[in-house]
Design a protein around this motif. Structure first.
Motif, short mmCIF file in Angstrom:
data_model
loop_
_atom_site.label_atom_id
_atom_site.label_comp_id
_atom_site.label_asym_id
_atom_site.label_seq_id
_atom_site.Cartn_x
_atom_site.Cartn_y
_atom_site.Cartn_z
N ALA A 79 0.84 -1.22 0.00
CA ALA A 79 0.00 0.00 0.00
C ALA A 79 0.87 1.26 0.00
O ALA A 79 0.57 2.23 -0.70
CB ALA A 79 -0.94 0.00 1.20
N ASN A 138 -1.09 4.20 -1.86
CA ASN A 138 -2.53 3.96 -1.73
C ASN A 138 -2.99 4.33 -0.31
O ASN A 138 -3.27 3.47 0.53
CB ASN A 138 -2.80 2.48 -2.03
CG ASN A 138 -4.29 2.20 -2.15
OD1 ASN A 138 -5.12 3.05 -1.80
ND2 ASN A 138 -4.63 1.03 -2.65
N VAL A 189 -6.27 2.80 1.38
CA VAL A 189 -6.39 1.44 1.90
C VAL A 189 -5.66 1.25 3.23
O VAL A 189 -5.91 0.29 3.96
CB VAL A 189 -5.90 0.43 0.82
CG1 VAL A 189 -4.39 0.22 0.92
CG2 VAL A 189 -6.63 -0.89 0.94
#
Lengths: 223, 223
Positions: A187, A192, A195
């Motif tokens: 991640a 990201n 997430v």
């Protein structure tokens, strides 16, 4: 036992006592007598007093008005509260790292990740746990927030204490932790941030459960 | 100046020095000499040493290897990092209180709110700021998380230092703070956990801006 520079003497004494609490040698509610530590380690009373203040700041002992230093209790409520805060702060670190990492930051993270895989394969619990926290420190370095760093460094020994308790009873937990770090690093690498909260919270929830189960077993045995 | 029980002597010395840092009498980078504090307050060296450790834990001073204790610097980065963490933790307190409060918890909160309105009307900045932090302590009591409580109590003096700096320059800020507390208490009373993050973040963002503006003015004057 002898202590040398460069850490302050108080810090070294604190780390030594912390290690004994984390390993479960010194147990919840047990008294830590200043005079005894002074004799055992052949250090000054002032240094021991400072070391005890450091350990209190790290949530491992309580200093009580007339009783002196006592190893902090570890109840279901302590574990739940500790992890609620820890998960919240780790989420913050994860989000900051995902936004801020530069190319040169990835290599040390991958190297740590390889190391964790090796320790897991060799079944070396202590080194595995240490390298997990080293990942956190590396994340704190990348995030660059010194307040967050100090708060998490202060919380680390208490978390380590609960985690060591869990892993002593459930060694297979290491595989679970390994998967968490794999998900987290992916991640981060993908930046990201959306997430990261769920990755950290899911693992935090799982770990809270494992620690509570280990604690319940231990309490049942001692009763 | 004399000090009496029931707080430990070290804690009293720490609070006294903290007050002087918050009021801006002791400034960023200024040395705090152990021996001088010993003489001025007529206390033991050991107590002063402990007090300095407490102040370091509260982010007000740094203890440097050969230079000793120095009042912590307050740069744009310090303020931004401090508020990022503080807002995150206050959001956590707000959400917990919104979920957990019982009927008997509301009365003290309303009473504090009335008090804040009165201090704002009277233009009493110091008491207004104090009662704002008392609301936080009341929230921490209701949340019941001792780890969160200790972390926020340690952060409070540094936040208070930045906030006092801002209010000295922009006294009208108090009205803004009053509106924030009104919004927050309403969200808590309605158990509206969904709205709490944005209420706290919006105010945190505003306050960061005001502190940075005050800091920039001060820096320009001293240059």
């Amino acid at each position: 036992m002898s202590f040398a520079a460069p850490e302050s003497l108080a810090e070294q004494i604190a780390k030594h006592l912390a290690q004994r609490i984390i390993a479960g040698e010194l147990q919840s509610g047990e008294r830590i007598q200043e005079a005894r530590v002074v004799n055992e380690l052949d250090v000054s009373r002032g240094s021991v007093r400072e070391a005890l203040l450091i350990l209190e700041q790290r949530y491992l002992i309580n200093i009580l008005p007339r009783r002196g230093a006592v190893v902090a209790h570890l109840t279901e409520k302590h574990v739940t509260d500790l992890y609620a805060l820890y998960v919240n702060l780790l989420t913050m670190v994860g989000a900051e790292v995902a936004q801020r990492w530069r190319d040169e930051d990835l290599e040390p993270l991958y190297r740590l990740w390889k190391q964790m895989q090796r320790y897991a394969a060799e079944g070396d619990q202590a080194l595995f746990i240490d390298s997990g926290f080293t990942v956190m420190h590396e994340g704190l370095r990348i995030s660059g927030n010194d307040y967050l760093r100090q708060v998490l460094e202060d919380l680390q020994p208490a978390v380590q204490r609960t985690y060591a308790l869990a892993v002593r009873r459930y060694p297979a937990e290491i595989q679970h932790a390994l998967q968490f770090f794999a998900d987290l690093l992916l991640a981060v690498q993908q930046r990201n941030t959306a997430v990261i909260p769920s990755v950290v919270q899911t693992y935090g929830h799982h770990q809270t459960g494992i620690v509570l189960a280990a604690l319940a077993e231990e309490t049942a045995e001692c009763a």
